[in-house]
Motif scaffolding. Structure first.
Motif, PDB file in Angstrom:
ATOM      1  N   ASN A   1      -1.869   3.612   5.543  1.00  8.08           N
ATOM      2  CA  ASN A   1      -0.901   3.602   4.451  1.00  8.08           C
ATOM      3  C   ASN A   1      -1.585   3.518   3.094  1.00  8.08           C
ATOM      4  O   ASN A   1      -1.165   4.146   2.116  1.00  8.08           O
ATOM      5  CB  ASN A   1       0.065   2.433   4.616  1.00  8.08           C
ATOM      6  N   GLY A   2      -2.678   2.730   3.021  1.00  9.72           N
ATOM      7  CA  GLY A   2      -3.412   2.636   1.763  1.00  9.72           C
ATOM      8  C   GLY A   2      -4.026   3.976   1.369  1.00  9.72           C
ATOM      9  O   GLY A   2      -3.972   4.379   0.192  1.00  9.72           O
ATOM     10  N   GLN A   3      -4.610   4.667   2.337  1.00  6.79           N
ATOM     11  CA  GLN A   3      -5.183   5.987   2.035  1.00  6.79           C
ATOM     12  C   GLN A   3      -4.104   6.965   1.576  1.00  6.79           C
ATOM     13  O   GLN A   3      -4.306   7.725   0.617  1.00  6.79           O
ATOM     14  CB  GLN A   3      -5.903   6.521   3.282  1.00  6.79           C
ATOM     15  N   ASN A   4      -2.984   6.927   2.247  1.00  4.23           N
ATOM     16  CA  ASN A   4      -1.888   7.827   1.850  1.00  4.23           C
ATOM     17  C   ASN A   4      -1.392   7.505   0.447  1.00  4.23           C
ATOM     18  O   ASN A   4      -1.083   8.406  -0.351  1.00  4.23           O
ATOM     19  CB  ASN A   4      -0.719   7.716   2.841  1.00  4.23           C
ATOM     20  N   MET A   5      -1.309   6.229   0.125  1.00  4.13           N
ATOM     21  CA  MET A   5      -0.859   5.849  -1.211  1.00  4.13           C
ATOM     22  C   MET A   5      -1.830   6.341  -2.275  1.00  4.13           C
ATOM     23  O   MET A   5      -1.424   6.845  -3.334  1.00  4.13           O
ATOM     24  CB  MET A   5      -0.719   4.327  -1.288  1.00  4.13           C
ATOM     25  N   LYS A   6      -3.135   6.228  -1.999  1.00  5.23           N
ATOM     26  CA  LYS A   6      -4.124   6.714  -2.965  1.00  5.23           C
ATOM     27  C   LYS A   6      -4.018   8.215  -3.154  1.00  5.23           C
ATOM     28  O   LYS A   6      -4.072   8.735  -4.275  1.00  5.23           O
ATOM     29  CB  LYS A   6      -5.525   6.341  -2.481  1.00  5.23           C
ATOM     30  N   ILE A   7      -3.857   8.924  -2.048  1.00  5.97           N
ATOM     31  CA  ILE A   7      -3.741  10.392  -2.145  1.00  5.97           C
ATOM     32  C   ILE A   7      -2.512  10.774  -2.952  1.00  5.97           C
ATOM     33  O   ILE A   7      -2.554  11.674  -3.815  1.00  5.97           O
ATOM     34  CB  ILE A   7      -3.690  10.998  -0.722  1.00  5.97           C
ATOM     35  N   MET A   8      -1.378  10.095  -2.701  1.00  4.19           N
ATOM     36  CA  MET A   8      -0.146  10.411  -3.435  1.00  4.19           C
ATOM     37  C   MET A   8      -0.277  10.069  -4.919  1.00  4.19           C
ATOM     38  O   MET A   8       0.205  10.817  -5.787  1.00  4.19           O
ATOM     39  CB  MET A   8       1.018   9.638  -2.818  1.00  4.19           C
ATOM     40  N   GLU A   9      -0.939   8.946  -5.226  1.00  3.50           N
ATOM     41  CA  GLU A   9      -1.135   8.585  -6.634  1.00  3.50           C
ATOM     42  C   GLU A   9      -2.001   9.618  -7.349  1.00  3.50           C
ATOM     43  O   GLU A   9      -1.696  10.025  -8.485  1.00  3.50           O
ATOM     44  CB  GLU A   9      -1.770   7.204  -6.726  1.00  3.50           C
ATOM     45  N   ASN A  10      -3.085  10.046  -6.695  1.00  2.08           N
ATOM     46  CA  ASN A  10      -3.942  11.072  -7.311  1.00  2.08           C
ATOM     47  C   ASN A  10      -3.170  12.372  -7.534  1.00  2.08           C
ATOM     48  O   ASN A  10      -3.308  13.033  -8.568  1.00  2.08           O
ATOM     49  CB  ASN A  10      -5.155  11.330  -6.424  1.00  2.08           C
ATOM     50  N   LYS A  11      -2.365  12.715  -6.562  1.00  2.00           N
ATOM     51  CA  LYS A  11      -1.589  13.958  -6.674  1.00  2.00           C
ATOM     52  C   LYS A  11      -0.584  13.860  -7.823  1.00  2.00           C
ATOM     53  O   LYS A  11      -0.449  14.794  -8.627  1.00  2.00           O
ATOM     54  CB  LYS A  11      -0.867  14.210  -5.354  1.00  2.00           C
ATOM     55  N   ASN A  12       0.106  12.727  -7.922  1.00  2.00           N
ATOM     56  CA  ASN A  12       1.076  12.556  -8.999  1.00  2.00           C
ATOM     57  C   ASN A  12       0.396  12.542 -10.367  1.00  2.00           C
ATOM     58  O   ASN A  12       0.911  13.109 -11.348  1.00  2.00           O
ATOM     59  CB  ASN A  12       1.862  11.257  -8.803  1.00  2.00           C
ATOM     60  N   ARG A  13      -0.788  11.897 -10.435  1.00  2.00           N
ATOM     61  CA  ARG A  13      -1.521  11.865 -11.698  1.00  2.00           C
ATOM     62  C   ARG A  13      -1.942  13.273 -12.119  1.00  2.00           C
ATOM     63  O   ARG A  13      -1.807  13.675 -13.286  1.00  2.00           O
ATOM     64  CB  ARG A  13      -2.762  10.968 -11.547  1.00  2.00           C
ATOM     65  N   ARG A  14      -2.424  14.053 -11.147  1.00  2.00           N
ATOM     66  CA  ARG A  14      -2.853  15.425 -11.457  1.00  2.00           C
ATOM     67  C   ARG A  14      -1.670  16.276 -11.909  1.00  2.00           C
ATOM     68  O   ARG A  14      -1.774  17.073 -12.866  1.00  2.00           O
ATOM     69  CB  ARG A  14      -3.509  16.026 -10.215  1.00  2.00           C
ATOM     70  N   MET A  15      -0.530  16.133 -11.237  1.00  2.00           N
ATOM     71  CA  MET A  15       0.661  16.901 -11.624  1.00  2.00           C
ATOM     72  C   MET A  15       1.151  16.504 -13.021  1.00  2.00           C
ATOM     73  O   MET A  15       1.574  17.353 -13.820  1.00  2.00           O
ATOM     74  CB  MET A  15       1.776  16.680 -10.601  1.00  2.00           C
ATOM     75  N   GLU A  16       1.065  15.208 -13.344  1.00  2.00           N
ATOM     76  CA  GLU A  16       1.476  14.748 -14.675  1.00  2.00           C
ATOM     77  C   GLU A  16       0.555  15.314 -15.753  1.00  2.00           C
ATOM     78  O   GLU A  16       1.019  15.746 -16.829  1.00  2.00           O
ATOM     79  CB  GLU A  16       1.452  13.211 -14.709  1.00  2.00           C
TER      80      GLU A  16
ATOM     81  N   GLY B   1      -1.902  -2.898  13.679  1.00  2.00           N
ATOM     82  CA  GLY B   1      -1.409  -3.247  12.357  1.00  2.00           C
ATOM     83  C   GLY B   1      -2.446  -2.988  11.274  1.00  2.00           C
ATOM     84  O   GLY B   1      -2.122  -2.459  10.201  1.00  2.00           O
ATOM     85  N   LEU B   2      -3.728  -3.347  11.549  1.00  2.00           N
ATOM     86  CA  LEU B   2      -4.793  -3.098  10.565  1.00  2.00           C
ATOM     87  C   LEU B   2      -4.979  -1.595  10.342  1.00  2.00           C
ATOM     88  O   LEU B   2      -5.136  -1.134   9.199  1.00  2.00           O
ATOM     89  CB  LEU B   2      -6.099  -3.738  11.063  1.00  2.00           C
ATOM     90  N   GLN B   3      -4.982  -0.817  11.451  1.00  3.12           N
ATOM     91  CA  GLN B   3      -5.150   0.632  11.310  1.00  3.12           C
ATOM     92  C   GLN B   3      -3.997   1.229  10.490  1.00  3.12           C
ATOM     93  O   GLN B   3      -4.213   2.129   9.655  1.00  3.12           O
ATOM     94  CB  GLN B   3      -5.188   1.279  12.690  1.00  3.12           C
ATOM     95  N   ARG B   4      -2.787   0.687  10.716  1.00  2.00           N
ATOM     96  CA  ARG B   4      -1.642   1.212   9.969  1.00  2.00           C
ATOM     97  C   ARG B   4      -1.756   0.887   8.483  1.00  2.00           C
ATOM     98  O   ARG B   4      -1.408   1.704   7.610  1.00  2.00           O
ATOM     99  CB  ARG B   4      -0.350   0.615  10.533  1.00  2.00           C
ATOM    100  N   LYS B   5      -2.253  -0.318   8.151  1.00  2.00           N
ATOM    101  CA  LYS B   5      -2.430  -0.692   6.748  1.00  2.00           C
ATOM    102  C   LYS B   5      -3.442   0.216   6.064  1.00  2.00           C
ATOM    103  O   LYS B   5      -3.232   0.673   4.938  1.00  2.00           O
ATOM    104  CB  LYS B   5      -2.882  -2.149   6.663  1.00  2.00           C
ATOM    105  N   LEU B   6      -4.571   0.465   6.771  1.00  2.47           N
ATOM    106  CA  LEU B   6      -5.576   1.360   6.195  1.00  2.47           C
ATOM    107  C   LEU B   6      -5.013   2.765   5.963  1.00  2.47           C
ATOM    108  O   LEU B   6      -5.236   3.391   4.921  1.00  2.47           O
ATOM    109  CB  LEU B   6      -6.789   1.411   7.124  1.00  2.47           C
TER     110      LEU B   6
END
Length: 214
Positions: free
Chosen positions: A167-182, A160-165
């Motif tokens: 998911n958090g990394q994936n969320m950060k990557i997606m946010e950075n990608k969306n910010r760059r595209m915007e 569960g802890l590994q999955r949370k980590l």
């Protein structure tokens, strides 16, 4: 001098003739001779085939039949009237005698077929023999079994802890990608606006007749 020249010319001609004669005397290879023979035979066969085809295409009328002779032969022919007498063949006689035997054989075959069908349709049921009852009845035994308790470790919490980590990394990557595209989209819009403003700016052309007023 003229005589010597004539002699030289004659000797040169004779030598040329001798050389040509020697060249002609040289034997040609056998392969070329056979090739010439094959070519000649091939031409002969083609000519013969063409001649046969031409003869087949020619129209040839059949001779006229001799009708007088045919009528004479018909008139001279003697007419013989024959009366046929029916005779029963031996095959028919023997078949009539063998008819009852044949019917008996057919009936026997039908009976055999019916018996075979009955045998196949009857169920072959055979009862099993009765089992022997000499065995002792079942007696449950009251045995006290001790269970040793041992600690166990489940890895569900670690997963569960590994999955949370993850998911958090994936969320950060997606946010950075969306910010760059915007940001890229905003930059493109700004560039388009600047180009449109440049196109809408009015620029007056110079008067071509201005030099006349001076």
């Amino acid at each position: 001098m003229s005589e010597t020249n004539n002699a030289d010319m004659l000797t040169s001609k004779t030598t040329k003739k001798n050389v040509e004669m020697e060249k002609q005397k040289l034997s040609t290879p056998k392969a070329y001779k056979f090739m010439e023979i094959y070519d000649q035979r091939k031409k002969m066969m083609l000519n013969q085939q063409q001649e046969n085809e031409r003869k087949l295409r020619e129209f040839r009328a059949n001779p006229m039949p001799n009708f007088g002779l045919a009528h004479q032969l018909i008139n001279n022919r003697k007419v013989m009237h024959r009366i046929t007498v029916p005779i029963t063949p031996n095959v028919l006689k023997t078949s009539l005698l063998a008819q009852p035997k044949r019917q008996q054989q057919i009936q026997a075959q039908i009976k055999l077929k019916e018996e075979n069908l009955l045998k196949t349709l009857k169920p072959n049921f055979k009862a099993l023999p009765m089992p022997p009852f000499k065995m002792e009845p079942f007696k449950p035994a009251n045995r006290q079994s001790l269970i040793d308790m041992k600690p166990f470790n489940l890895k569900s919490e670690e997963r569960g802890l590994q999955r949370k980590l993850f998911n958090g990394q994936n969320m950060k990557i997606m946010e950075n990608k969306n910010r760059r595209m915007e940001e890229e989209r905003k930059n493109r819009e700004l560039q388009l606006k600047q180009k449109l403003r440049q196109l809408t700016n009015f620029k007056a052309n110079r008067n071509p007749f201005g030099y006349l007023h001076k």
